[in-house]
Structures are given as C-alpha cells and as structure tokens.
Design a protein around this motif. Structure first.
Motif, PDB file in Angstrom:
ATOM      1  N   ASN A 230       4.899  -3.172   0.857  1.00  0.00           N
ATOM      2  CA  ASN A 230       4.106  -2.633   1.972  1.00  0.00           C
ATOM      3  C   ASN A 230       2.817  -3.443   2.081  1.00  0.00           C
ATOM      4  OD1 ASN A 230       5.736  -0.536   3.009  1.00  0.00           O
ATOM      5  ND2 ASN A 230       5.183   0.775   1.287  1.00  0.00           N
ATOM      6  N   GLU A 231       2.902  -4.570   2.744  1.00  0.00           N
ATOM      7  CA  GLU A 231       1.761  -5.494   2.809  1.00  0.00           C
ATOM      8  C   GLU A 231       0.667  -5.002   3.750  1.00  0.00           C
ATOM      9  OE1 GLU A 231       3.117  -9.493   3.390  1.00  0.00           O
ATOM     10  OE2 GLU A 231       4.740  -9.262   1.937  1.00  0.00           O
ATOM     11  N   ASP A 232       0.979  -3.945   4.504  1.00  0.00           N
ATOM     12  CA  ASP A 232      -0.014  -3.335   5.378  1.00  0.00           C
ATOM     13  C   ASP A 232      -0.584  -2.060   4.759  1.00  0.00           C
ATOM     14  OD1 ASP A 232      -1.569  -3.205   7.618  1.00  0.00           O
ATOM     15  OD2 ASP A 232      -0.067  -2.250   8.883  1.00  0.00           O
ATOM     16  N   GLY A 233      -0.293  -1.857   3.469  1.00  0.00           N
ATOM     17  CA  GLY A 233      -0.745  -0.647   2.792  1.00  0.00           C
ATOM     18  C   GLY A 233       0.259   0.488   2.963  1.00  0.00           C
ATOM     19  N   ASN A 234       0.086   1.560   2.186  1.00  0.00           N
ATOM     20  CA  ASN A 234       0.958   2.728   2.299  1.00  0.00           C
ATOM     21  C   ASN A 234       0.172   3.983   1.981  1.00  0.00           C
ATOM     22  OD1 ASN A 234       1.107   3.271  -0.661  1.00  0.00           O
ATOM     23  ND2 ASN A 234       2.209   1.329  -0.700  1.00  0.00           N
ATOM     24  N   GLU A 235       0.833   5.130   2.048  1.00  0.00           N
ATOM     25  CA  GLU A 235       0.142   6.405   1.882  1.00  0.00           C
ATOM     26  C   GLU A 235      -0.437   6.587   0.488  1.00  0.00           C
ATOM     27  OE1 GLU A 235       3.246   9.760   1.163  1.00  0.00           O
ATOM     28  OE2 GLU A 235       4.117   8.404   2.647  1.00  0.00           O
ATOM     29  N   LYS A 236       0.127   5.893  -0.499  1.00  0.00           N
ATOM     30  CA  LYS A 236      -0.368   6.010  -1.863  1.00  0.00           C
ATOM     31  C   LYS A 236      -1.376   4.927  -2.224  1.00  0.00           C
ATOM     32  CE  LYS A 236       2.217   9.518  -3.197  1.00  0.00           C
ATOM     33  NZ  LYS A 236       1.681  10.805  -3.712  1.00  0.00           N
ATOM     34  N   ASN A 237      -1.277   3.814  -1.532  1.00  0.00           N
ATOM     35  CA  ASN A 237      -2.179   2.688  -1.811  1.00  0.00           C
ATOM     36  C   ASN A 237      -2.510   2.006  -0.487  1.00  0.00           C
ATOM     37  OD1 ASN A 237      -3.621   0.583  -2.823  1.00  0.00           O
ATOM     38  ND2 ASN A 237      -1.919  -0.389  -3.903  1.00  0.00           N
ATOM     39  N   LYS A 238      -3.699   2.223   0.014  1.00  0.00           N
ATOM     40  CA  LYS A 238      -4.099   1.738   1.329  1.00  0.00           C
ATOM     41  C   LYS A 238      -4.394   0.240   1.362  1.00  0.00           C
ATOM     42  CE  LYS A 238      -4.071   5.950   3.021  1.00  0.00           C
ATOM     43  NZ  LYS A 238      -3.040   6.380   3.994  1.00  0.00           N
ATOM     44  N   ALA A 239      -4.537  -0.386   0.198  1.00  0.00           N
ATOM     45  CA  ALA A 239      -4.933  -1.799   0.156  1.00  0.00           C
ATOM     46  C   ALA A 239      -3.867  -2.688   0.793  1.00  0.00           C
ATOM     47  CB  ALA A 239      -5.178  -2.228  -1.281  1.00  0.00           C
ATOM     48  N   LYS A 240      -4.321  -3.631   1.651  1.00  0.00           N
ATOM     49  CA  LYS A 240      -3.409  -4.580   2.292  1.00  0.00           C
ATOM     50  C   LYS A 240      -3.224  -5.805   1.401  1.00  0.00           C
ATOM     51  CE  LYS A 240      -4.448  -3.226   7.083  1.00  0.00           C
ATOM     52  NZ  LYS A 240      -5.140  -1.987   6.752  1.00  0.00           N
ATOM     53  N   LEU A 254       6.918  -0.082 -10.910  1.00  0.00           N
ATOM     54  CA  LEU A 254       6.401   0.154 -12.268  1.00  0.00           C
ATOM     55  C   LEU A 254       5.546   1.415 -12.319  1.00  0.00           C
ATOM     56  CD1 LEU A 254       5.362  -3.469 -13.344  1.00  0.00           C
ATOM     57  CD2 LEU A 254       7.454  -2.227 -13.945  1.00  0.00           C
ATOM     58  N   THR A 255       4.755   1.631 -11.271  1.00  0.00           N
ATOM     59  CA  THR A 255       3.933   2.840 -11.191  1.00  0.00           C
ATOM     60  C   THR A 255       4.811   4.087 -11.203  1.00  0.00           C
ATOM     61  OG1 THR A 255       2.236   1.650  -9.928  1.00  0.00           O
ATOM     62  CG2 THR A 255       2.203   4.051  -9.811  1.00  0.00           C
ATOM     63  N   THR A 256       5.913   4.030 -10.431  1.00  0.00           N
ATOM     64  CA  THR A 256       6.842   5.155 -10.360  1.00  0.00           C
ATOM     65  C   THR A 256       7.498   5.412 -11.711  1.00  0.00           C
ATOM     66  OG1 THR A 256       7.304   4.655  -8.029  1.00  0.00           O
ATOM     67  CG2 THR A 256       8.901   6.027  -9.206  1.00  0.00           C
ATOM     68  N   LEU A 257       7.894   4.344 -12.391  1.00  0.00           N
ATOM     69  CA  LEU A 257       8.529   4.476 -13.703  1.00  0.00           C
ATOM     70  C   LEU A 257       7.570   5.072 -14.718  1.00  0.00           C
ATOM     71  CD1 LEU A 257      10.744   4.008 -15.785  1.00  0.00           C
ATOM     72  CD2 LEU A 257      10.065   1.589 -15.869  1.00  0.00           C
ATOM     73  N   LYS A 316      13.747  12.658  -7.487  1.00  0.00           N
ATOM     74  CA  LYS A 316      12.653  12.692  -6.517  1.00  0.00           C
ATOM     75  C   LYS A 316      12.654  11.437  -5.658  1.00  0.00           C
ATOM     76  CE  LYS A 316       9.649  15.541  -9.449  1.00  0.00           C
ATOM     77  NZ  LYS A 316       8.326  15.640 -10.130  1.00  0.00           N
ATOM     78  N   ASP A 317      12.060  11.577  -4.490  1.00  0.00           N
ATOM     79  CA  ASP A 317      11.979  10.474  -3.538  1.00  0.00           C
ATOM     80  C   ASP A 317      10.623   9.786  -3.641  1.00  0.00           C
ATOM     81  OD1 ASP A 317      13.176   9.199  -0.956  1.00  0.00           O
ATOM     82  OD2 ASP A 317      11.129   9.726  -0.411  1.00  0.00           O
ATOM     83  N   THR A 318      10.646   8.453  -3.675  1.00  0.00           N
ATOM     84  CA  THR A 318       9.410   7.661  -3.710  1.00  0.00           C
ATOM     85  C   THR A 318       9.455   6.615  -2.599  1.00  0.00           C
ATOM     86  OG1 THR A 318      10.410   6.218  -5.377  1.00  0.00           O
ATOM     87  CG2 THR A 318       9.007   7.986  -6.172  1.00  0.00           C
ATOM     88  N   ARG A 319       9.790   7.088  -1.405  1.00  0.00           N
ATOM     89  CA  ARG A 319       9.978   6.196  -0.254  1.00  0.00           C
ATOM     90  C   ARG A 319       8.743   5.358   0.068  1.00  0.00           C
ATOM     91  NH1 ARG A 319      14.043   6.619   3.474  1.00  0.00           N
ATOM     92  NH2 ARG A 319      14.653   8.568   2.493  1.00  0.00           N
ATOM     93  N   TRP A 320       7.584   5.864  -0.297  1.00  0.00           N
ATOM     94  CA  TRP A 320       6.338   5.185   0.023  1.00  0.00           C
ATOM     95  C   TRP A 320       6.131   3.887  -0.764  1.00  0.00           C
ATOM     96  CZ3 TRP A 320       4.117   4.920  -4.659  1.00  0.00           C
ATOM     97  CH2 TRP A 320       4.438   5.916  -5.583  1.00  0.00           C
ATOM     98  N   ALA A 321       6.910   3.658  -1.817  1.00  0.00           N
ATOM     99  CA  ALA A 321       6.669   2.519  -2.712  1.00  0.00           C
ATOM    100  C   ALA A 321       6.934   1.169  -2.059  1.00  0.00           C
ATOM    101  CB  ALA A 321       7.509   2.659  -3.969  1.00  0.00           C
ATOM    102  N   GLY A 322       7.791   1.144  -1.057  1.00  0.00           N
ATOM    103  CA  GLY A 322       8.122  -0.117  -0.389  1.00  0.00           C
ATOM    104  C   GLY A 322       8.984   0.146   0.826  1.00  0.00           C
ATOM    105  N   ALA A 323       9.375  -0.918   1.503  1.00  0.00           N
ATOM    106  CA  ALA A 323      10.242  -0.810   2.682  1.00  0.00           C
ATOM    107  C   ALA A 323      11.621  -1.343   2.307  1.00  0.00           C
ATOM    108  CB  ALA A 323       9.650  -1.589   3.854  1.00  0.00           C
ATOM    109  N   ILE A 324      12.596  -0.452   2.203  1.00  0.00           N
ATOM    110  CA  ILE A 324      13.965  -0.817   1.836  1.00  0.00           C
ATOM    111  C   ILE A 324      14.864  -0.514   3.030  1.00  0.00           C
ATOM    112  CG2 ILE A 324      15.785  -0.606   0.122  1.00  0.00           C
ATOM    113  CD1 ILE A 324      13.113  -1.408  -1.083  1.00  0.00           C
TER     114      ILE A 324
END
Length: 517
Positions: A230-240, A254-257, A316-324
């Motif tokens: 998510n190079e434009d940031g995401n709900e958990k990490n806003k940094a681009k 890794l954060t999810t794990l 659990k779902d961690t959809r916010w981690a990336g775009a798949i």
C-alpha cells in the motif's frame, strides 16, 4: 383269460408310466434346443467370433473384432487459443541474466524478521501446477512488494518429475516452469512434489514441509494473484512510499505474524484477501487432522475452516496489510512492476474467447467505442515494443503513457533533487487501476473464473505429457466427487456447517442429510 389279464395289466402299466402328450412335447423341445446350442457352440464360425483377451491375441495379427469395432473420436475443437508469450521479455532477451532493481522503498533490510521477535524467517509458499505467465507474474509482484527472494518457495506441483529442472518442456506445455529464471535470476527457491497433488493434498504437503524444515509458521499464496504494497498508505499505517514509517507488504505481513503470536494463543489463520494470501499456524492444522484429501478441491476450504472454528481456533482478516488482487490474465510486460520507465501497464488473456466478427483483444465492455480504440492503440504500441520494432517501440509506449495521464488529469510532477524524476505514486496508481480491471475481467466474465488454466495447449511428445483438456476435465470430475463426499460427511450441503447446520467437530460422518431438494 389269464393271458388277456396279463396283457391288460402290462398295458395299464405302460399308460401309467408313459408321459402325457404335453410332457412329451416339452421333452422333445428341450432336446432340440440343447442340440442346437451344442451345434452353434462347436461350429468354427462361432469359435472365431468369441471375444479373445487382448493379451492372448496373436501379435501382429488382426481379429475380426478389430475390423468391426473402431474407436469413435470426438470432433476437434473449433477454436484453439493462440500460443502464449513470455511476459517478461527483458529476461527472455539474449544476454539478460538479471532482473531490474526492486523499487528502493520496498527493498527489505536484511533479516528484517529479526526485528519482529520471530524465531525464524517466515517462508512464502506459492503452489504451481500450470500457466507459467501467471506464476511468473505472481512471484515478481511479491518480489517488487518487498518480499525477500530467499523466503519465497515455488512449489512445483506438476507431476512431471525432473522434466522442468532439465529444461525438457516447452513454453506451450501447461506444466512448463522455468527453473533458471526462478532460481538463478529471480533468486527464489523451488520445492518439487513427488507427484501431482490435488489442492487438499498440496495443503498437507505444505504442512509436511513445515515439519521437515522446522517452520513454526508459514505464508502461502495462490499463483493467480497480483500483490502490492500500500504505497499510498493504509488504515493501519498512513505513511506513503516516500515518508518515514512506510511499511511494505512484507513488513506488514511480519507485523501481522508478530501480533498473532503475541496476542492470540489459539490463532490458526490470518487472511490477507481471503486465502489468496494466508498466514498459517501448523499447530492448528495438526489439531484438526489436516486437510481432508477426500474433498480435493472446492468446498474443501469450507470443511477445513469449519473444523478449525469448531475446535476454537481463530481466523481473522488483515486485508489492510496490502493489495492482493485475484486475476486470470497476465500483464504483457512484468517490467512495469519494477517501475521501469517507458512501459505502460496492459494485459493479455492467456486463453482469450473465440474471435467474433470485428473482434479484437480488449478488456473493455462492448459499446465503449472510444475507450476500445485507445486500448487497441495501446496494445499495438506494447506489441511493437515487445517485438523490438521501431518507431513503434519505446516512443509509442511513452505516447500511450502520456495520453493515459492526460485522460486521467494526472499531471507529471518533478520530484525533489536526488529523487525520481517521475511521480512514482502515479505509477503505483496506474498499476492499481489495471489490477482492478484485471480483477473484474475475471470475476465479471460469463466464461468462468479459471479460463486461464487452458491457455497452453502444447507439449505433445514431451516427457509426462498430458492433454490440457484432460487435466481440466479430470479436475472437474474430482471436484464433483468432492462435493458429494462433503455432503455425505456432514449431512449438510452448504458451507455454513456451524451457523445453519448446527454441527460440531465430532459430527463427521454421523449425521443424516438435512435437505430434500
């Protein structure tokens, strides 16, 4: 009188012992039938026409049965997909023995996993059976999203033994896999299954590998996905991408794990886009007995995930981690994932539908005339670049790229000195746009989701050859059987075993069916 009495007595005895006329007729008829059967059975003509086991037939000779009965062949298909092309022309060119550099902001620091309190580097397993362009696309997308090559394991599940490792299969063979590109150029690992496994068996093979290699966890992915950070940031990490605190897909994984291990003692799976990318705890799989290999394909996930829930394991779902993205088509040039200048994203269906009158390859819906004209021009530019033609080469691609940006009102911006000259976020957004189009091309298609699996029709005469149509039909039949097993196992035909079926773990193979139609 005495003589007359004796004669009458003898006559009466004969009348008593003689069969009736009806019985006599039956006896005569039986004798005739037996004689007829005996004559037919012992006639030379009959003996010649008796079926003879194939192993007992004289070699080189033909029997009358061979002349009368010949196999009736099916009509050949009216349409055969065109040959596929390798979708990484930069690597297939002569003298190219390394891939472009991964975008610097997605390059993971060495041993990044150690910063997340993990005992071992987490592997990513990607199973492969057929369609090299799709697999290569998936691997490259994970690499460019920051996943270290040394932690990616392509699991070759083709059943072709050492044929791919020896380079004996051609590109048009459905089972073709380029070991040189994967290992020597992209730097990933390859594990080979001992034979062709179905989906459930492959999942249990992953579990077996976790024992063998002492993996306390592992990720696995489908081979028909496009993965992005998510190079434009995401709900958990806003940094681009160019801001402090930015995390790639790999870093978010890794954060999810880390979170699962530290905060959930009964974690089983973490989904990143359902199971298109999933994180697995082998202990949970072992607790429920692994995947049911008698349910080989579809609904086997309903069975497995229901059993995990029944035993109290979390998913659990961690959809916010990336775009798949779940896709069925391949990008024309994987260089776009490395953000190579002069290449615009476009895609081709490896198994396009039969051509119609006035038909040409286009991902747009019918009736959008203006857009399809632009798309056709773009395809011509990219095709020219792939063939090395001039002046339709890089100049044509640049023109198409500029036209696309003008249409979207995305003006090119100059970055600060020392940074990239083009707006990298624009490139990422263009990739997300094409990935979304690829997703809808798959899921909105009336032809089905997995048409890409029939995109390669060659390989005749090569080791372990199997017709592509036969692979597809065989899997279809196994899938149908799996549905039947699932229904018999649970007495319930849908996926909602717990909420609607009200079933528990020990109810397997004990419950009568709960439906009538």
């Amino acid at each position: 009188m005495a003589k007359l009495g004796r004669r009458l007595s003898q006559t009466s005895k004969m009348l008593i012992t003689m069969p009736s006329q009806r019985k006599l007729f039956t006896i005569i008829l039986g004798i005739c039938a037996f004689s007829l059967i005996f004559l037919i059975a012992h006639s030379p003509a009959t003996l010649e026409n008796l079926p003879v086991p194939h192993a007992l037939k004289p070699s080189g000779g033909k029997t009358p049965d061979d002349k009368k009965h010949k196999p009736k062949y099916k009509s050949p298909p009216k349409y055969t997909p065109p040959p596929i092309k390798d979708n990484f022309p930069l690597l297939s060119s002569e003298g190219k023995n390394k891939a472009p550099p991964i975008p610097s902001w997605n390059v993971s620091p060495k041993d990044l996993w150690t910063q997340y309190n993990l005992p071992t580097a987490p592997p990513l397993l990607i199973g492969f059976t057929r369609s090299w362009p799709m697999l290569q696309q998936t691997v490259v997308s994970y690499l460019t999203a920051g996943w270290p090559a040394t932690q990616i394991y392509v699991v070759e599940n083709t059943g072709t033994q050492q044929a791919n490792a020896r380079g004996q299969l051609s590109l048009q063979n459905p089972f073709y896999l380029n070991h040189t590109v994967l290992k020597d150029i992209l730097g990933v690992n390859i594990i080979q299954t001992p034979t062709l496994l179905n989906f459930a068996q492959l999942q249990n093979f992953y579990l077996a590998e976790s024992y063998e290699r002492q993996w306390p966890y592992y990720f696995w992915s489908h081979m028909d996905v496009l993965a992005f950070s998510n190079e434009d940031g995401n709900e958990k990490n806003k940094a681009k991408w160019n801001e402090e605190g930015y995390k790639s897909l790999y870093a978010m994984a890794l954060t999810t794990l880390k979170d699962a291990r530290e905060n959930d003692p009964k974690w089983a799976i973490r989904f990143f886009a359902y199971d298109h990318l999933a994180l697995v705890n082998p202990e949970a799989y072992e607790d429920v007995g692994g995947w049911d290999t008698l349910i080989p394909y579809y609904v086997t996930d309903c069975d497995m995930h229901s059993r995990l829930t029944m035993r109290g394991w979390s998913m659990k779902d961690t959809r916010w981690a990336g775009a798949i993205w779940d896709v069925s088509v391949a990008l024309d040039d994987l260089s776009v994932l490395y953000r190579v200048d002069g290449v615009t994203p476009s895609f081709t269906d490896p198994n396009p539908p039969p051509p119609k009158k006035g038909w040409f390859s286009s991902w747009k819906r019918d009736g959008e005339e203006e857009e399809t004209k632009k798309n056709q021009k773009r395809e011509e530019n990219v095709a020219g670049w792939l063939e090395g033609q001039s002046p339709r080469g890089s100049r044509g691609v640049n023109e198409a790229l500029m036209s696309k940006r003008e249409d979207e009102n995305q003006a090119q911006e100059q970055m600060k000195e020392g940074e990239h000259k083009t707006d990298e976020l624009d490139k990422w957004r263009a990739l997300q746009k094409i990935a979304e189009e690829m997703f809808h091309y798959k899921h909105d298609s009336k032809r089905g989701r997995n048409t890409w699996q029939l995109g390669q029709q060659g390989g005749q005469g090569e080791p372990f050859y199997y017709p592509a149509a036969g692979i597809a039909k065989g899997i279809e039949l196994l899938t149908e059987t799996g549905y039947k097993v699932y229904r018999k196992k649970w007495g319930h035909k849908d996926c909602d075993l717990i909420t609607k079926g009200h079933l528990s773990f020990d109810d397997q193979w004990k419950v009568k069916k709960d439906w009538w139609f």
